[in-house]
Motif scaffolding. Sequence first.
Motif, PDB file in Angstrom:
ATOM      1  N   ALA A   1       0.757  -1.412  -0.153  1.00 43.58           N
ATOM      2  CA  ALA A   1      -0.122  -0.188  -0.533  1.00 43.58           C
ATOM      3  C   ALA A   1       0.896   1.017  -0.150  1.00 43.58           C
ATOM      4  CB  ALA A   1      -0.783   0.440   1.107  1.00 43.58           C
ATOM      5  N   ASN A   2       1.111   2.137  -0.921  1.00 40.85           N
ATOM      6  CA  ASN A   2       1.887   3.118  -0.906  1.00 40.85           C
ATOM      7  C   ASN A   2       0.212   4.605  -1.256  1.00 40.85           C
ATOM      8  OD1 ASN A   2       2.970   4.950  -3.669  1.00 40.85           O
ATOM      9  ND2 ASN A   2       4.281   4.978  -1.843  1.00 40.85           N
ATOM     10  N   LEU A   3       1.003   5.444   0.007  1.00 42.34           N
ATOM     11  CA  LEU A   3       0.304   6.865   0.339  1.00 42.34           C
ATOM     12  C   LEU A   3       0.425   7.619  -0.229  1.00 42.34           C
ATOM     13  CD1 LEU A   3      -0.851   4.382   1.870  1.00 42.34           C
ATOM     14  CD2 LEU A   3      -1.193   6.287   3.475  1.00 42.34           C
ATOM     15  N   ARG A   4       0.253   8.354  -1.206  1.00 47.16           N
ATOM     16  CA  ARG A   4       0.579   9.874  -1.633  1.00 47.16           C
ATOM     17  C   ARG A   4      -0.015  10.653  -1.033  1.00 47.16           C
ATOM     18  NH1 ARG A   4       4.071   8.079  -7.291  1.00 47.16           N
ATOM     19  NH2 ARG A   4       5.599   6.308  -6.247  1.00 47.16           N
ATOM     20  N   PRO A   5       0.502  10.964  -0.402  1.00 45.92           N
ATOM     21  CA  PRO A   5      -0.885  12.227  -0.076  1.00 45.92           C
ATOM     22  C   PRO A   5      -0.658  13.701  -0.668  1.00 45.92           C
ATOM     23  CG  PRO A   5       0.594  11.706   2.089  1.00 45.92           C
ATOM     24  CD  PRO A   5       0.793  11.029   0.835  1.00 45.92           C
ATOM     25  N   ILE A   6      -0.858  14.724  -1.615  1.00 46.57           N
ATOM     26  CA  ILE A   6      -1.696  15.591  -1.695  1.00 46.57           C
ATOM     27  C   ILE A   6      -2.468  16.631  -1.544  1.00 46.57           C
ATOM     28  CG2 ILE A   6      -2.441  15.793  -4.266  1.00 46.57           C
ATOM     29  CD1 ILE A   6      -1.058  13.677  -4.786  1.00 46.57           C
ATOM     30  N   VAL A   7      -1.315  17.960  -0.901  1.00 46.20           N
ATOM     31  CA  VAL A   7      -2.074  19.046  -0.744  1.00 46.20           C
ATOM     32  C   VAL A   7      -1.507  20.101  -1.182  1.00 46.20           C
ATOM     33  CG1 VAL A   7      -1.539  20.515   1.986  1.00 46.20           C
ATOM     34  CG2 VAL A   7      -2.119  17.518   1.395  1.00 46.20           C
ATOM     35  N   ALA A   8      -2.797  20.557  -1.721  1.00 46.04           N
ATOM     36  CA  ALA A   8      -1.951  22.051  -1.685  1.00 46.04           C
ATOM     37  C   ALA A   8      -1.585  23.393  -1.026  1.00 46.04           C
ATOM     38  CB  ALA A   8      -3.300  22.896  -2.577  1.00 46.04           C
ATOM     39  N   HIS A   9      -0.952  24.196  -0.423  1.00 42.72           N
ATOM     40  CA  HIS A   9      -0.012  24.398   0.005  1.00 42.72           C
ATOM     41  C   HIS A   9      -0.229  26.134  -0.417  1.00 42.72           C
ATOM     42  CE1 HIS A   9       2.003  22.497   2.892  1.00 42.72           C
ATOM     43  NE2 HIS A   9       2.421  21.763   1.994  1.00 42.72           N
ATOM     44  N   PRO A  10      -1.436  26.674   0.391  1.00 40.47           N
ATOM     45  CA  PRO A  10      -1.722  28.286  -0.073  1.00 40.47           C
ATOM     46  C   PRO A  10      -1.075  29.040  -0.244  1.00 40.47           C
ATOM     47  CG  PRO A  10      -3.104  27.876   1.540  1.00 40.47           C
ATOM     48  CD  PRO A  10      -2.117  26.968   1.568  1.00 40.47           C
ATOM     49  N   ALA A  11       0.594  29.038   0.158  1.00 41.21           N
ATOM     50  CA  ALA A  11       2.057  29.601   0.042  1.00 41.21           C
ATOM     51  C   ALA A  11       2.064  29.597  -0.834  1.00 41.21           C
ATOM     52  CB  ALA A  11       2.662  29.560   1.151  1.00 41.21           C
ATOM     53  N   LEU A  12       1.948  28.679  -2.109  1.00 38.55           N
ATOM     54  CA  LEU A  12       2.623  27.800  -3.429  1.00 38.55           C
ATOM     55  C   LEU A  12       1.488  28.176  -4.557  1.00 38.55           C
ATOM     56  CD1 LEU A  12       4.380  24.306  -2.542  1.00 38.55           C
ATOM     57  CD2 LEU A  12       5.355  27.091  -2.779  1.00 38.55           C
ATOM     58  N   ALA A  13       0.831  29.308  -4.097  1.00 40.08           N
ATOM     59  CA  ALA A  13      -0.311  29.417  -4.960  1.00 40.08           C
ATOM     60  C   ALA A  13       0.194  30.193  -6.076  1.00 40.08           C
ATOM     61  CB  ALA A  13      -1.635  29.942  -4.447  1.00 40.08           C
ATOM     62  N   GLY A  14       1.183  30.881  -6.034  1.00 35.13           N
ATOM     63  CA  GLY A  14       1.718  31.799  -7.069  1.00 35.13           C
ATOM     64  C   GLY A  14       2.397  30.730  -8.212  1.00 35.13           C
ATOM     65  N   ALA A  15       2.971  29.964  -7.221  1.00 41.45           N
ATOM     66  CA  ALA A  15       4.166  29.160  -8.091  1.00 41.45           C
ATOM     67  C   ALA A  15       3.711  27.791  -8.971  1.00 41.45           C
ATOM     68  CB  ALA A  15       4.921  28.691  -7.305  1.00 41.45           C
TER      69      ALA A  15
END
Length: 379
Positions: free
Chosen positions: A108-122
Amino acid sequence: MNNTSNMVKVAVVGGEGIGPEVTAQSRRILDWFAAKRGVPMTLREAQYGVIPYLETGKVLPEDTVEAMDEADAILWGATGGPETKQVPPAARKAGSLLSLRSKYDLYANLRPIVAHPALAGAAPLKAEVLKGVDFVIIRELTSGIYFGEPRGIETLPDGQRRGFNTEQYTTNQVRRAARAAFELARTRRGKVCSVDKANVLETSVLWREEVIALHTQEFSDIELTHLYVDNAAMQIVREPRQFDVMVTGNIFGDILSDCAAMASGSLGMLPSASLGPVDRFGRRKALYEPVHGSAPDIADKGIANPLGSILSVAMMLRLTLNRAEDANLLEAAVAAALAAGARTMDIAEPGATKLSTAEMGDAVLLALEKVAGKERERA
């Protein structure tokens, strides 16, 4: 004082390419948690790849095998690169990451995908698309086309060459991956999306039928949906916030998790955990690694992003060490460092100051001290 019998053993294997560079920063984070938070663990450094091969004739020398066999958790860096041409294919295959996944049954390979608000511009996707993105891809890791037999390359009677691989799954292989997804969803928002290609592939027909059967028998409290893999790729880019837990087979998970990296800003931001079965003592072998590869084009330049590796340490704190508060602390520190403007080359907006790999490690350690201090004040 912690008794040594309660110590969790961690093997730290930097590997090749940028692996040793990013893992060095993760090691600093582990040392901080041992010293400042009393996390009960012992760390053992071990080598992997072309360097030990040139010395011992093995990419996985005996000392490294012993360190990983004894470990509860393996912190892995990366494998591969131009220098691997010095290693014969047979030697590389014998010590490959696929062989380790199989040896330890890290299914079981777990890969979390989280969008950090601080990186929205990049990030390459629009900020409104990324708002609120927080999901996990569970990729079945020890079966499917990467392990199926027969496989090979042959010459046909007419002189043409043919390559072939075998995609296959059994009931148990599907169900234990699906079970991991359903159990995780119970700790999150209660939604599982199973991804397959059941309109074309018999293995996917089996996959979908077995996921549905397990859901009906044991997890009817979880919302279950299904997507074909091509549609899933589009939905990850179109509206990634719709997902909570996604579960899929080996090759589909490999592709979709890299696609999903664009919802986090960079492949360098993605951590992962590969988990084995729970033994009779309630323990399970685990390997933690950033999703990015060895990136030989930037190796030894000190510019790689260590946050995927550092966030893999957060997963280790949560899943192996059962230190959810410490995992939350580290994730908060990474978010704080990003909010304060810490950027490596891959996540830097135009005109932003670019930190080196070690400087990003410094930024996270500084944020850890600040976040931990605020936590003490609240207590």
